[in-house]
Write a protein that holds these residues in place. Structure first.
Motif, PDB file in Angstrom:
ATOM      1  N   GLY A   1       0.812  -1.205   0.000  1.00  9.76           N
ATOM      2  CA  GLY A   1       0.000   0.000   0.000  1.00  9.76           C
ATOM      3  C   GLY A   1       0.842   1.250   0.000  1.00  9.76           C
ATOM      4  O   GLY A   1       0.365   2.343   0.336  1.00  9.76           O
ATOM      5  N   ALA A   2       2.105   1.120  -0.407  1.00  6.15           N
ATOM      6  CA  ALA A   2       3.014   2.263  -0.424  1.00  6.15           C
ATOM      7  C   ALA A   2       4.233   1.925  -1.270  1.00  6.15           C
ATOM      8  O   ALA A   2       4.540   0.751  -1.513  1.00  6.15           O
ATOM      9  CB  ALA A   2       3.458   2.646   0.985  1.00  6.15           C
ATOM     10  N   GLU A   3       4.923   2.955  -1.699  1.00  2.79           N
ATOM     11  CA  GLU A   3       6.174   2.822  -2.439  1.00  2.79           C
ATOM     12  C   GLU A   3       7.221   3.680  -1.754  1.00  2.79           C
ATOM     13  O   GLU A   3       6.985   4.843  -1.396  1.00  2.79           O
ATOM     14  CB  GLU A   3       5.985   3.288  -3.888  1.00  2.79           C
ATOM     15  CG  GLU A   3       7.269   3.552  -4.660  1.00  2.79           C
ATOM     16  CD  GLU A   3       8.030   2.293  -5.031  1.00  2.79           C
ATOM     17  OE1 GLU A   3       9.204   2.403  -5.430  1.00  2.79           O
ATOM     18  OE2 GLU A   3       7.438   1.196  -4.928  1.00  2.79           O
ATOM     19  N   THR A   4       8.373   3.119  -1.532  1.00  2.00           N
ATOM     20  CA  THR A   4       9.476   3.843  -0.925  1.00  2.00           C
ATOM     21  C   THR A   4      10.706   3.685  -1.804  1.00  2.00           C
ATOM     22  O   THR A   4      10.999   2.569  -2.245  1.00  2.00           O
ATOM     23  CB  THR A   4       9.803   3.297   0.479  1.00  2.00           C
ATOM     24  OG1 THR A   4       8.627   3.329   1.275  1.00  2.00           O
ATOM     25  CG2 THR A   4      10.884   4.127   1.143  1.00  2.00           C
ATOM     26  N   GLY A   5      11.390   4.775  -2.064  1.00  2.00           N
ATOM     27  CA  GLY A   5      12.590   4.636  -2.879  1.00  2.00           C
ATOM     28  C   GLY A   5      13.096   5.957  -3.405  1.00  2.00           C
ATOM     29  O   GLY A   5      12.685   7.030  -2.943  1.00  2.00           O
ATOM     30  N   ASP A   6      13.984   5.847  -4.367  1.00  2.00           N
ATOM     31  CA  ASP A   6      14.608   7.011  -4.975  1.00  2.00           C
ATOM     32  C   ASP A   6      13.544   7.922  -5.566  1.00  2.00           C
ATOM     33  O   ASP A   6      12.634   7.478  -6.253  1.00  2.00           O
ATOM     34  CB  ASP A   6      15.556   6.528  -6.075  1.00  2.00           C
ATOM     35  CG  ASP A   6      16.384   7.641  -6.684  1.00  2.00           C
ATOM     36  OD1 ASP A   6      16.181   8.810  -6.302  1.00  2.00           O
ATOM     37  OD2 ASP A   6      17.227   7.340  -7.531  1.00  2.00           O
ATOM     38  N   SER A   7      13.683   9.213  -5.292  1.00  2.00           N
ATOM     39  CA  SER A   7      12.725  10.178  -5.824  1.00  2.00           C
ATOM     40  C   SER A   7      12.909  10.412  -7.308  1.00  2.00           C
ATOM     41  O   SER A   7      12.086  11.050  -7.951  1.00  2.00           O
ATOM     42  CB  SER A   7      12.854  11.504  -5.071  1.00  2.00           C
ATOM     43  OG  SER A   7      11.826  12.392  -5.436  1.00  2.00           O
ATOM     44  N   GLY A   8      14.013   9.907  -7.889  1.00  2.00           N
ATOM     45  CA  GLY A   8      14.212   9.999  -9.321  1.00  2.00           C
ATOM     46  C   GLY A   8      14.981  11.239  -9.740  1.00  2.00           C
ATOM     47  O   GLY A   8      15.496  11.993  -8.917  1.00  2.00           O
ATOM     48  N   PRO A   9      15.058  11.495 -11.060  1.00  2.00           N
ATOM     49  CA  PRO A   9      15.840  12.608 -11.585  1.00  2.00           C
ATOM     50  C   PRO A   9      15.385  13.972 -11.079  1.00  2.00           C
ATOM     51  O   PRO A   9      16.162  14.928 -11.094  1.00  2.00           O
ATOM     52  CB  PRO A   9      15.623  12.491 -13.111  1.00  2.00           C
ATOM     53  CG  PRO A   9      15.219  11.077 -13.336  1.00  2.00           C
ATOM     54  CD  PRO A   9      14.449  10.675 -12.123  1.00  2.00           C
ATOM     55  N   LEU A  10      14.151  14.063 -10.659  1.00  2.00           N
ATOM     56  CA  LEU A  10      13.640  15.341 -10.176  1.00  2.00           C
ATOM     57  C   LEU A  10      14.438  15.842  -8.975  1.00  2.00           C
ATOM     58  O   LEU A  10      14.781  17.022  -8.887  1.00  2.00           O
ATOM     59  CB  LEU A  10      12.164  15.204  -9.793  1.00  2.00           C
ATOM     60  CG  LEU A  10      11.470  16.464  -9.266  1.00  2.00           C
ATOM     61  CD1 LEU A  10      11.417  17.533 -10.345  1.00  2.00           C
ATOM     62  CD2 LEU A  10      10.077  16.133  -8.785  1.00  2.00           C
TER      63      LEU A  10
ATOM     64  N   THR B   1      14.862  10.670  -1.022  1.00  2.00           N
ATOM     65  CA  THR B   1      14.035   9.483  -0.814  1.00  2.00           C
ATOM     66  C   THR B   1      12.578   9.918  -0.708  1.00  2.00           C
ATOM     67  O   THR B   1      12.278  10.950  -0.103  1.00  2.00           O
ATOM     68  CB  THR B   1      14.443   8.757   0.481  1.00  2.00           C
ATOM     69  OG1 THR B   1      15.785   8.302   0.345  1.00  2.00           O
ATOM     70  CG2 THR B   1      13.535   7.557   0.739  1.00  2.00           C
ATOM     71  N   ALA B   2      11.696   9.146  -1.296  1.00  2.00           N
ATOM     72  CA  ALA B   2      10.277   9.489  -1.261  1.00  2.00           C
ATOM     73  C   ALA B   2       9.454   8.329  -0.737  1.00  2.00           C
ATOM     74  O   ALA B   2       9.795   7.162  -0.947  1.00  2.00           O
ATOM     75  CB  ALA B   2       9.785   9.891  -2.643  1.00  2.00           C
ATOM     76  N   VAL B   3       8.381   8.664  -0.065  1.00  3.57           N
ATOM     77  CA  VAL B   3       7.385   7.690   0.383  1.00  3.57           C
ATOM     78  C   VAL B   3       6.073   8.105  -0.257  1.00  3.57           C
ATOM     79  O   VAL B   3       5.634   9.246  -0.088  1.00  3.57           O
ATOM     80  CB  VAL B   3       7.240   7.683   1.915  1.00  3.57           C
ATOM     81  CG1 VAL B   3       6.203   6.642   2.342  1.00  3.57           C
ATOM     82  CG2 VAL B   3       8.577   7.411   2.585  1.00  3.57           C
ATOM     83  N   ALA B   4       5.449   7.207  -1.010  1.00  2.00           N
ATOM     84  CA  ALA B   4       4.231   7.550  -1.740  1.00  2.00           C
ATOM     85  C   ALA B   4       3.141   6.527  -1.493  1.00  2.00           C
ATOM     86  O   ALA B   4       3.421   5.336  -1.323  1.00  2.00           O
ATOM     87  CB  ALA B   4       4.519   7.649  -3.241  1.00  2.00           C
ATOM     88  N   VAL B   5       1.897   6.991  -1.481  1.00  6.34           N
ATOM     89  CA  VAL B   5       0.740   6.113  -1.280  1.00  6.34           C
ATOM     90  C   VAL B   5      -0.340   6.473  -2.291  1.00  6.34           C
ATOM     91  O   VAL B   5      -0.387   7.601  -2.792  1.00  6.34           O
ATOM     92  CB  VAL B   5       0.167   6.233   0.148  1.00  6.34           C
ATOM     93  CG1 VAL B   5       1.237   5.923   1.187  1.00  6.34           C
ATOM     94  CG2 VAL B   5      -0.435   7.609   0.383  1.00  6.34           C
ATOM     95  N   PRO B   6      -1.224   5.532  -2.607  1.00  6.87           N
ATOM     96  CA  PRO B   6      -2.303   5.821  -3.546  1.00  6.87           C
ATOM     97  C   PRO B   6      -3.431   6.612  -2.899  1.00  6.87           C
ATOM     98  O   PRO B   6      -3.673   6.512  -1.694  1.00  6.87           O
ATOM     99  CB  PRO B   6      -2.789   4.427  -3.966  1.00  6.87           C
ATOM    100  CG  PRO B   6      -2.457   3.555  -2.808  1.00  6.87           C
ATOM    101  CD  PRO B   6      -1.198   4.113  -2.213  1.00  6.87           C
ATOM    102  N   VAL B   7      -4.113   7.381  -3.727  1.00  6.32           N
ATOM    103  CA  VAL B   7      -5.324   8.090  -3.312  1.00  6.32           C
ATOM    104  C   VAL B   7      -6.495   7.399  -4.004  1.00  6.32           C
ATOM    105  O   VAL B   7      -6.545   7.337  -5.243  1.00  6.32           O
ATOM    106  CB  VAL B   7      -5.287   9.575  -3.719  1.00  6.32           C
ATOM    107  CG1 VAL B   7      -6.585  10.272  -3.320  1.00  6.32           C
ATOM    108  CG2 VAL B   7      -4.089  10.269  -3.071  1.00  6.32           C
ATOM    109  N   TYR B   8      -7.427   6.879  -3.214  1.00 10.44           N
ATOM    110  CA  TYR B   8      -8.581   6.169  -3.759  1.00 10.44           C
ATOM    111  C   TYR B   8      -9.810   7.067  -3.780  1.00 10.44           C
ATOM    112  O   TYR B   8     -10.031   7.861  -2.860  1.00 10.44           O
ATOM    113  CB  TYR B   8      -8.903   4.941  -2.912  1.00 10.44           C
ATOM    114  CG  TYR B   8      -7.937   3.798  -3.047  1.00 10.44           C
ATOM    115  CD1 TYR B   8      -8.139   2.807  -3.997  1.00 10.44           C
ATOM    116  CD2 TYR B   8      -6.822   3.709  -2.210  1.00 10.44           C
ATOM    117  CE1 TYR B   8      -7.255   1.736  -4.111  1.00 10.44           C
ATOM    118  CE2 TYR B   8      -5.930   2.645  -2.320  1.00 10.44           C
ATOM    119  CZ  TYR B   8      -6.158   1.668  -3.274  1.00 10.44           C
ATOM    120  OH  TYR B   8      -5.278   0.624  -3.387  1.00 10.44           O
TER     121      TYR B   8
END
Length: 226
Positions: free
Chosen positions: A169-178, A183-190
């Motif tokens: 229910g979440a993604e954790t990892g490199d925030s990417g080229p931006l 490090t970013a922690v992201a979750v879905p919005v339903y």
């Protein structure tokens, strides 16, 4: 095109291609071309061969300063940012990209960086990977294969990662080229049982060290579809 959008607006369950053609009194072949174009740019969303309204109108409304219905409000992002001590961002999917439509808590450098790169490929960022993980299976496979042509091991890694994201229910990892090194922690919005966006917390200074799971829980609670 406007007639097609009018048809799907009132049908959140989606409309088949044949249904769209019947509703606008046009040949299926002609409607197919329009539908493909509208889907490619995010005005329509296709799932299980049914079409519903995509995120692009929502993005345009946000950029125009219009308050979208049932969205995560800026005040909510600001409150989350203050609570977590890091910037918080809201992203939606448009085609094969994640588009950041709002954010709060960014310092000057971060604000400049995100303002110049609001649109990134789905696999490039944590929020994008959340959106990717909840796409239909066929769409996930196509994006993974396109991102890693001739590298089946990389494709397997991407798809396995998506499965883990859905389970956690979440993604954790490199925030990417931006934001290199962040490090970013992201979750879905339903909304109504469907993933319509992703909210992420971006950490450039180690603020969230040791608090990743707690951060994910805080984000999920804040955007829960009550």
């Amino acid at each position: 095109m406007a007639s097609l959008l009018d048809v799907v607006v009132g049908r959140p369950e989606g409309v088949t291609l044949t249904g769209l053609a019947h509703a606008v009194d046009a040949p299926v072949s002609s409607v197919q071309k329009l539908v493909d174009g509208l889907t490619a740019i995010g005005f329509l969303d296709e799932r299980d061969r049914r079409y519903s309204l995509g995120p692009a109108p929502y993005v345009l409304a946000l950029r125009a300063g219009l308050p979208p219905v049932q969205s995560v409000r800026h005040a909510g992002l600001a409150a989350l940012s203050e609570r977590l001590g890091v910037p918080v961002l809201l992203a939606v999917r448009v085609g094969d990209d994640a588009v950041y439509v709002d954010w709060a808590g960014a310092d000057e450098a971060f604000d400049v960086a995100i303002s110049s790169q609001v649109r990134r490929p789905l696999l490039d960022t944590a929020a994008g990977r959340v959106l990717f993980a909840h796409l239909p299976e066929a769409a996930r496979r196509e994006i993974a294969l396109t991102a890693h042509p001739g590298d089946p091991a990389a494709v397997v890694g991407v798809l396995d990662g998506a499965a883990t994201t859905r389970e956690r229910g979440a993604e954790t990892g490199d925030s990417g080229p931006l934001l290199p090194g962040a490090t970013a922690v992201a979750v879905p919005v339903y909304r109504d049982g469907r993933v319509v966006a992703a909210v992420s917390a971006a950490d450039r200074h180690g603020v969230l060290d040791g608090r990743v799971e707690a951060t994910a829980s805080t984000l999920r609670d804040a955007v829960s579809d009550d």
